[in-house]
Design an enzyme around this catalytic site. Structure first.
Site, PDB file in Angstrom:
ATOM      1  N   SER A  46      33.791  53.910  63.679  1.00 47.34           N
ATOM      2  CA  SER A  46      32.916  53.358  62.985  1.00 47.34           C
ATOM      3  C   SER A  46      31.644  52.740  63.901  1.00 47.34           C
ATOM      4  CB  SER A  46      32.807  52.610  61.696  1.00 47.34           C
ATOM      5  OG  SER A  46      33.656  51.410  62.137  1.00 47.34           O
ATOM      6  N   GLU A  47      32.151  52.100  64.785  1.00 46.68           N
ATOM      7  CA  GLU A  47      31.322  51.283  65.790  1.00 46.68           C
ATOM      8  C   GLU A  47      31.848  50.972  67.160  1.00 46.68           C
ATOM      9  OE1 GLU A  47      29.130  50.019  62.096  1.00 46.68           O
ATOM     10  OE2 GLU A  47      31.258  49.610  62.757  1.00 46.68           O
ATOM     11  N   THR A  48      31.039  51.279  68.289  1.00 47.18           N
ATOM     12  CA  THR A  48      31.385  50.813  69.530  1.00 47.18           C
ATOM     13  C   THR A  48      30.244  50.129  70.171  1.00 47.18           C
ATOM     14  OG1 THR A  48      32.774  53.165  69.778  1.00 47.18           O
ATOM     15  CG2 THR A  48      31.903  51.899  71.777  1.00 47.18           C
ATOM     16  N   HIS A  77      31.477  43.532  61.661  1.00 50.38           N
ATOM     17  CA  HIS A  77      32.990  43.493  62.278  1.00 50.38           C
ATOM     18  C   HIS A  77      32.505  43.770  63.669  1.00 50.38           C
ATOM     19  CE1 HIS A  77      33.477  48.038  62.736  1.00 50.38           C
ATOM     20  NE2 HIS A  77      34.526  47.766  63.380  1.00 50.38           N
TER      21      HIS A  77
END
Length: 280
Positions: A46-48, A77
């Site tokens: 979902s995110e990096t 997060h």
């Protein structure tokens, strides 16, 4: 091709594989925007995030946050997971709190024992959701007419709108039609019934990002920060509460919400699952 230190951290859980993972790349200043975006797309998380030297002298580090499709000015997060990784790698804050620089500005992070919490940033968009859009969301969530108790924009950089349902079971039973939600970031929340659901949490949340590589997010700091500002401002939640998220995905995320004066803090645990190096 250069070598970069790397960690993958599970956030909003103290047990590996039960929270929300974020990939964290250290010393990313030499990387181009395109290279960062390509790596974020490749991880399919979902995110990096990418940790860089700060540009603001008040900050301890700078963070850039990418989904599989775009860069975000802020996300929850990834903020906590990246801070956990930075501290674990030997980062020393300039003051009692950690100060993260990102596109939304400076974000304060505090340590509470083994947990971290960030100060919820101001909402970029708030207020009621337009009637036509809300009807699209209702249909996209496959909810019956009248099932949505209330709805608000809770956008602090990730585009979130949130809808309130009456019961936890309605949230857990959702099977969205993602085609109708494409281009939207939709959060759904309902209160726990203590007699039926217990007291381990007070609210159940799910987060849907149709069109992204991961259309449901298992534990979402930015969404819960926005929802907290809505619920607390409207008197719909106590000053301190716990959110459960991710159960429908086999996770067990726990997000701590606490209002201290005029400030809303969003916190939880984090645990490193992968560490090593990568070549980009």
């Amino acid at each position: 091709m250069s070598r970069f230190d790397f960690k993958q951290v599970d956030v909003f859980s103290n047990e590996p594989l039960k929270g929300n993972p974020v990939a964290v790349v250290f010393g990313a200043d030499p990387l181009s925007d395109a290279r960062m975006a390509a790596f974020a797309n490749w991880t399919n998380l979902s995110e990096t995030t990418f940790i860089l030297e700060p540009q603001d002298p008040r900050a301890d580090y700078r963070l850039r946050i990418f989904t599989t499709l775009q860069e975000l000015p802020f996300a929850g997060h990834p903020t906590l997971g990246s801070c956990h990784a930075w501290l674990e790698a030997g980062g020393v804050p300039k003051g009692e709190e950690i100060v993260q620089e990102c596109a939304v500005g400076l974000v304060r992070i505090r340590r509470n024992g083994a947990e971290l919490a960030f100060l919820a940033p101001p909402l970029l968009k708030s207020g009621p959701v337009e009637a036509g859009l809300l009807e699209q969301v209702r249909q996209g969530l496959r909810l019956a007419p009248g099932a949505i108790v209330d709805a608000q924009w809770v956008d602090n950089g990730a585009g979130w709108l949130a809808v309130l349902l009456a019961e936890r079971g309605q949230v857990l039973d959702l099977q969205p039609d993602y085609a109708q939600l494409t281009g939207l970031a939709v959060g759904v929340i309902a209160p726990w019934n203590p007699e039926r659901d217990g007291d381990a949490a007070q609210f159940e949340v799910r987060a849907f990002i149709a069109g992204d590589g991961m259309p449901e997010d298992p534990a979402t700091g930015s969404l819960n920060a926005g929802i907290a500002q809505w619920l607390l401002g409207a008197g719909l939640a106590p000053a301190s509460y716990v959110v459960s998220q991710g159960l429908s995905m086999g996770r067990a995320g726990r997000i701590q919400v606490e209002r201290i004066g005029d400030e809303v803090w969003i916190g939880g645990s984090a645990v490193t699952c992968i560490e090593g190096s990568l070549r980009l």
